[in-house]
Design a protein around this motif. Sequence first.
Motif, short mmCIF file in Angstrom:
data_model
loop_
_atom_site.label_atom_id
_atom_site.label_comp_id
_atom_site.label_asym_id
_atom_site.label_seq_id
_atom_site.Cartn_x
_atom_site.Cartn_y
_atom_site.Cartn_z
N ALA A 189 0.83 -1.21 0.00
CA ALA A 189 0.00 0.00 0.00
C ALA A 189 0.87 1.26 0.00
CB ALA A 189 -0.95 -0.01 1.20
N ALA A 190 1.98 1.25 0.72
CA ALA A 190 2.88 2.40 0.74
C ALA A 190 3.49 2.64 -0.64
CB ALA A 190 3.97 2.20 1.79
N ALA A 191 3.79 1.56 -1.35
CA ALA A 191 4.42 1.67 -2.67
C ALA A 191 3.42 1.93 -3.80
CB ALA A 191 5.21 0.39 -2.97
N HIS A 192 2.20 1.40 -3.67
CA HIS A 192 1.23 1.46 -4.78
C HIS A 192 -0.07 2.17 -4.43
CE1 HIS A 192 3.66 -1.20 -7.26
NE2 HIS A 192 3.89 -1.90 -6.16
N GLY A 193 -0.16 2.72 -3.23
CA GLY A 193 -1.38 3.39 -2.82
C GLY A 193 -2.40 2.40 -2.29
N GLY A 194 -3.48 2.93 -1.73
CA GLY A 194 -4.56 2.09 -1.24
C GLY A 194 -4.58 1.98 0.26
N ARG A 195 -5.54 1.21 0.74
CA ARG A 195 -5.71 0.99 2.18
C ARG A 195 -5.80 -0.50 2.45
NH1 ARG A 195 -12.06 2.01 3.20
NH2 ARG A 195 -12.70 1.64 1.09
N VAL A 196 -5.39 -0.90 3.63
CA VAL A 196 -5.34 -2.31 4.02
C VAL A 196 -6.59 -2.65 4.83
CG1 VAL A 196 -4.03 -4.06 5.29
CG2 VAL A 196 -2.81 -2.26 4.03
N LEU A 197 -7.29 -3.71 4.39
CA LEU A 197 -8.53 -4.14 5.03
C LEU A 197 -8.56 -5.66 5.17
CD1 LEU A 197 -11.01 -2.05 2.85
CD2 LEU A 197 -10.23 -1.48 5.15
N ARG A 198 -9.38 -6.13 6.10
CA ARG A 198 -9.68 -7.56 6.19
C ARG A 198 -10.88 -7.84 5.28
NH1 ARG A 198 -5.72 -10.49 8.79
NH2 ARG A 198 -7.21 -11.91 9.67
N LEU A 199 -11.13 -9.10 4.98
CA LEU A 199 -12.22 -9.46 4.08
C LEU A 199 -13.56 -8.89 4.55
CD1 LEU A 199 -13.19 -11.03 1.58
CD2 LEU A 199 -13.47 -13.02 3.07
N THR A 200 -13.83 -8.96 5.83
CA THR A 200 -15.12 -8.47 6.34
C THR A 200 -15.26 -6.96 6.23
OG1 THR A 200 -14.22 -8.39 8.59
CG2 THR A 200 -15.41 -10.40 7.95
N GLU A 201 -14.16 -6.25 5.99
CA GLU A 201 -14.18 -4.79 5.86
C GLU A 201 -14.26 -4.33 4.41
OE1 GLU A 201 -11.40 -3.57 9.65
OE2 GLU A 201 -10.39 -4.35 7.86
N VAL A 202 -14.09 -5.24 3.46
CA VAL A 202 -14.15 -4.87 2.05
C VAL A 202 -15.59 -4.48 1.71
CG1 VAL A 202 -13.85 -5.70 -0.33
CG2 VAL A 202 -12.20 -6.37 1.43
N PRO A 203 -15.80 -3.25 1.25
CA PRO A 203 -17.17 -2.79 0.99
C PRO A 203 -17.86 -3.58 -0.12
CG PRO A 203 -15.64 -0.94 1.09
CD PRO A 203 -14.82 -2.20 1.03
N ARG A 204 -19.05 -4.04 0.20
CA ARG A 204 -19.87 -4.79 -0.77
C ARG A 204 -20.09 -3.98 -2.04
NH1 ARG A 204 -24.14 -8.86 -0.37
NH2 ARG A 204 -25.57 -8.52 -2.09
N ASP A 205 -20.37 -2.68 -1.90
CA ASP A 205 -20.64 -1.87 -3.09
C ASP A 205 -19.38 -1.69 -3.94
OD1 ASP A 205 -19.53 -0.17 -1.13
OD2 ASP A 205 -20.67 1.57 -1.82
N TRP A 206 -18.21 -1.74 -3.33
CA TRP A 206 -16.98 -1.68 -4.12
C TRP A 206 -16.81 -2.97 -4.92
CZ3 TRP A 206 -12.57 -4.68 -4.27
CH2 TRP A 206 -11.52 -4.17 -5.05
N VAL A 207 -17.06 -4.11 -4.28
CA VAL A 207 -16.89 -5.41 -4.94
C VAL A 207 -17.88 -5.56 -6.09
CG1 VAL A 207 -17.03 -7.92 -4.65
CG2 VAL A 207 -16.00 -6.51 -2.87
N LEU A 208 -19.14 -5.26 -5.85
CA LEU A 208 -20.19 -5.50 -6.83
C LEU A 208 -20.45 -4.32 -7.75
CD1 LEU A 208 -22.77 -7.39 -4.60
CD2 LEU A 208 -21.04 -8.34 -6.14
N GLY A 209 -19.98 -3.15 -7.38
CA GLY A 209 -20.25 -1.96 -8.17
C GLY A 209 -19.26 -1.75 -9.28
#
Length: 190
Positions: free
Chosen positions: A145-165
């Motif tokens: 994440a430090a090298a490529h951007g983004g945020r670190v999450l566990r599976l249960t924290e991955v937003p449903r709307d991000w996955v399906l949207g």
Amino acid sequence: MTRRLLLILALPALLLAGCDEADQATEAPPPVALTREAMGHFCGMTLVEHPGPKGQILLRGNARPVWFSSARDAIAFTLLDEESKAIRAIYVSDMAKAQTWEDPGATNWVEARQAWFVLGSDRRGGMGAEEAVPFSDQTAAERFAAAHGGRVLRLTEVPRDWVLGEGSAPPGEARDATPPRDAAAAPHRH
């Protein structure tokens, strides 16, 4: 009296059957090595044609995995009402052990429920889509994440709307992980 006796005699068998099912559910089968013939469930293409992390889901009663050209698609499968819920294991490529982004490895798998995912990075998975980049190690995920951007999450924290949207989740924005059930979004199918 006879009915009660039959119930008493049947009870141990029913309890054992229930325990057997519970034991099977908790004992995840090992992941299957990726082969050149593995076809993506949503895209119908061979997985080796796509860069980035892959996924496989092992279902009860089926020795062959359901393959996915991206980790995001594997997560989407678990969220769709029309897909099987007889899931024994969800494996995604462990990018902490991958040699390269183009070839994450045939045997580098981590159970998705134990993984750390980076969302919002500059790396794209299968078919150029934004990817949930999985790692078995939190420190490796944080370095990525430090090298490529983004945020670190566990599976249960991955937003449903991000996955399906169709849209992407801004790296720093917290979003609802459980949108309304009537959301008509589909997985990012290829």
